[in-house]
Structure formats: structure tokens, C-alpha cells
Design an enzyme around this catalytic site. Structure first.
Site, mmCIF file in Angstrom:
data_model
loop_
_atom_site.group_PDB
_atom_site.id
_atom_site.type_symbol
_atom_site.label_atom_id
_atom_site.label_comp_id
_atom_site.label_asym_id
_atom_site.label_seq_id
_atom_site.Cartn_x
_atom_site.Cartn_y
_atom_site.Cartn_z
ATOM 1 N N GLY A 49 -11.345 2.692 3.284
ATOM 2 C CA GLY A 49 -10.166 2.263 2.543
ATOM 3 C C GLY A 49 -10.393 1.257 1.435
ATOM 4 N N SER A 50 -11.115 0.197 1.717
ATOM 5 C CA SER A 50 -11.326 -0.864 0.722
ATOM 6 C C SER A 50 -12.729 -0.828 0.117
ATOM 7 C CB SER A 50 -11.085 -2.234 1.368
ATOM 8 O OG SER A 50 -12.010 -2.467 2.425
ATOM 9 N N GLU A 80 -12.855 2.669 16.942
ATOM 10 C CA GLU A 80 -13.944 2.946 15.986
ATOM 11 C C GLU A 80 -15.076 1.929 16.143
ATOM 12 O OE1 GLU A 80 -12.724 1.156 11.770
ATOM 13 O OE2 GLU A 80 -11.271 2.651 12.435
ATOM 14 N N HIS A 93 -13.758 4.895 7.623
ATOM 15 C CA HIS A 93 -13.049 3.660 7.274
ATOM 16 C C HIS A 93 -13.496 3.136 5.895
ATOM 17 C CE1 HIS A 93 -10.814 0.026 9.189
ATOM 18 N NE2 HIS A 93 -10.575 0.105 7.890
ATOM 19 N N ALA A 97 -4.154 3.511 7.841
ATOM 20 C CA ALA A 97 -3.704 2.180 8.260
ATOM 21 C C ALA A 97 -4.550 1.652 9.413
ATOM 22 C CB ALA A 97 -2.225 2.241 8.636
ATOM 23 N N ARG A 98 -4.196 2.038 10.649
ATOM 24 C CA ARG A 98 -4.955 1.641 11.831
ATOM 25 C C ARG A 98 -4.982 2.803 12.808
ATOM 26 N NH1 ARG A 98 -6.817 -1.381 9.093
ATOM 27 N NH2 ARG A 98 -6.848 -3.653 9.097
ATOM 28 N N ASP A 139 -8.981 8.030 8.190
ATOM 29 C CA ASP A 139 -9.976 7.047 7.766
ATOM 30 C C ASP A 139 -10.131 5.948 8.812
ATOM 31 O OD1 ASP A 139 -11.829 5.969 5.832
ATOM 32 O OD2 ASP A 139 -10.322 4.464 5.287
ATOM 33 N N ILE A 160 0.835 -1.207 0.000
ATOM 34 C CA ILE A 160 0.000 0.000 0.000
ATOM 35 C C ILE A 160 0.865 1.250 0.000
ATOM 36 C CG2 ILE A 160 -1.728 1.323 1.279
ATOM 37 C CD1 ILE A 160 -2.857 -1.383 2.256
#
Length: 281
Positions: free
Chosen positions: A249-250, A229, A247, A199-200, A224, A120
Site C-alpha cells: 500500500g505505501s 500476515e 502489503h 485496509a486491514r 494487499d 484514502i
């Protein structure tokens, strides 16, 4: 509920929101041989306890690289160009153009530090180069010249942070990376830096970050992912220089479908061959 549902099963397909801790794993029936996580991350699963019970854990790498890199760039752009403030102004219908109206940071010619130059991170670097950004990175090890593609390697986070006009956090969540952005490391950055995290959430000490945003140490922040969360630190929701996403991302059809297919394929591969190429423990 998961423990009840797993009775009589040989494997479990989990998502990043399922907390599979030591207690849960120890209560799973002995028939469970694999936990296939519908995510590239695996911070929700106690890998050591799973290993002790001879349960392999798999993830879904590669397939979400491009989608997550796109979100990382959106965070960088949104934070740099004051998108949250811009949206509010546009909705108010009271804005008026002027020479200094919502002046932001320009990407072209700026130094982008990438923390974690895996799949990534390298995809983010590729996109950032198209914006004219100069790439620097810190990784557990220096990449080959082919993978670096001209990026400058830093052997410490202090060295990387000190030259980062922008920082994109793309490293995996580990004990070592928890709160890697904290009261001490924030001091390494140039004044007015822009930070993004796709990422996290636990990479950032929220209290230290909020203080840095309030006192002007950082220009802005794009997020994100979050500690705890879906709960978000309340200050992030009211500070004008924070750009937030839930969140995503994907979150494309192509990527989520590929993740689901791979999570199922991991289970099939394991029961056909006794191993899986995406095993992480």
C-alpha cells in the site's frame, strides 16, 4: 528485546509489525512518554493501556493516502480483469487468443461501494471516477456535499453492499469492523461482485470468503492485507480468482520517506510542545 532497548529512552518509534500489547507496554520503563508508529494504522498498539501509563501514541496520516489509493485501484483492476490467471497464462507460452479468453469485469459504468470514506476512501473514489465508476459509500457519518463529490451515501452496510458491483474496503480496523465481511454480510452482495481490501486483513472472515469465491457468489478478490500476515490463507494462493500483493500500500520511495519523516517529527513535536497533532489516544 524492545523492552531492553527502551531502557534509558524517552520515546519509541515502532512499525506496524511491532506488537505493542498490554504486557509489553506494562513492562516498558516509566521514562517512555511517546510511541510513534511508522504507519497510519495502529492496530498493533494497545491504545488504552498506553493511555493508562500516560504514553501518547501517534501515527502518520495523510502522507500515504495517494500511494495506498493507487494500490486499491490496482487490486480492483487486477481482480476484475483476472490478472493472476493472465500472468500464469502468459508465463506458460501456451495461451491462444479467442473471443472468450479470460473474460473479466469492466469498471466503466459499474457501481463501486467504498467502505470507509476517509482520506484514502475519497482518494480511491477520485481515481475510480476516472474509470467511469459510479461511487457509493458507507461511513460513520455522511460527508459534506463538497467531500462527497456526487457520491451516494448509505446509512448501513447492508444497503451499501446490496448495490456494490465492486467493493473497496478502506475503513480503519476496529472491534466493530473485524470480520465485517462474513457469512451473513456476504449474502447482501449482488452475485458476481468483486471485492478488494487494502485496509486491514481482519476485515474479512477468510473461511466465509473462500467459500464465496468457490461457489461463485463473488467473481474475484483483490488483497494487499491479510489476517496474520505474512502468513496468507493457503486457499488465496491457489484459487484462480484471487489477486494478491504483499502489503504494498505505501511502498513508494516518496511515501515511505514522508512516513519516516513524520514519525520522527511527531516525537520532536511532542518533546518540544508536550503534545502532537497526530496523537491518536
Amino acid at each position: 528485546k524492545l523492552i531492553e532497548l527502551s531502557k534509558g529512552c524517552d520515546g519509541i518509534l515502532t512499525s506496524i509489525t511491532d506488537k505493542i500489547d498490554e504486557d509489553t507496554i506494562n513492562k516498558l520503563p516509566d521514562t517512555i512518554k511517546i510511541i510513534s508508529n511508522f504507519a497510519v494504522g495502529f492496530g498493533n498498539i494497545d491504545l488504552e493501556t498506553a493511555k493508562k501509563k500516560s504514553i501518547i501514541v501517534t501515527n502518520t496520516p495523510d502522507v500515504l493516502t495517494d500511494a495506498t489509493a493507487e494500490i486499491a485501484m490496482l487490486l480492483i483492476l487486477g481482480a476484475a480483469r483476472r490478472a493472476s490467471e493472465g500472468i500464469e497464462q502468459a508465463k506458460s507460452s501456451k495461451w491462444k487468443w479467442s473471443a472468450n479468453f479470460l473474460i473479466g469485469k469492466q469498471l466503466n459504468g459499474a457501481r463501486l461501494g467504498i467502505l470507509g470514506m476517509g482520506r484514502i476512501g475519497r482518494a480511491v473514489a477520485k481515481l475510480a471516477r476516472a474509470f467511469g465508476m459510479i461511487i457509493h459509500y458507507h461511513n460513520r457519518s455522511k460527508l459534506s456535499a463538497t467531500l462527497e463529490m456526487g457520491a451516494t451515501y448509505h446509512d448501513s452496510i447492508k444497503s451499501l453492499f446490496s448495490i456494490s458491483d465492486f467493493l473497496s474496503i478502506n475503513c480503519p480496523a476496529t472491534k466493530e469492523t473485524k470480520h465485517i465481511i462474513n457469512g451473513k454480510t456476504i449474502k447482501y452482495f449482488p452475485d458476481g461482485a468483486v471485492i478488494s481490501n487494502s485496509a486491514r486483513g481482519d476485515m474479512i472472515d477468510d473461511e466465509a470468503m473462500v467459500e464465496a469465491l468457490k461457489n461463485g457468489k463473488f467473481f474475484s478478490l483483490g488483497l494487499d492485507v491479510y489476517n496474520g500476515e505474512p502468513n496468507i490463507h493457503p486457499e488465496y494462493l491457489i484459487l484462480p480468482n484471487v489477486f494478491v500483493l504483499p502489503h504494498l500500500g505505501s511502498a513508494t520511495i516518496k511515501t515511505r520517506t514522508a512516513m519516516g519523516d513524520l514519525a520522527v517529527s511527531n516525537i520532536e513535536e511532542f518533546f518540544k510542545t508536550g503534545k502532537c497533532k497526530n496523537e491518536i489516544n
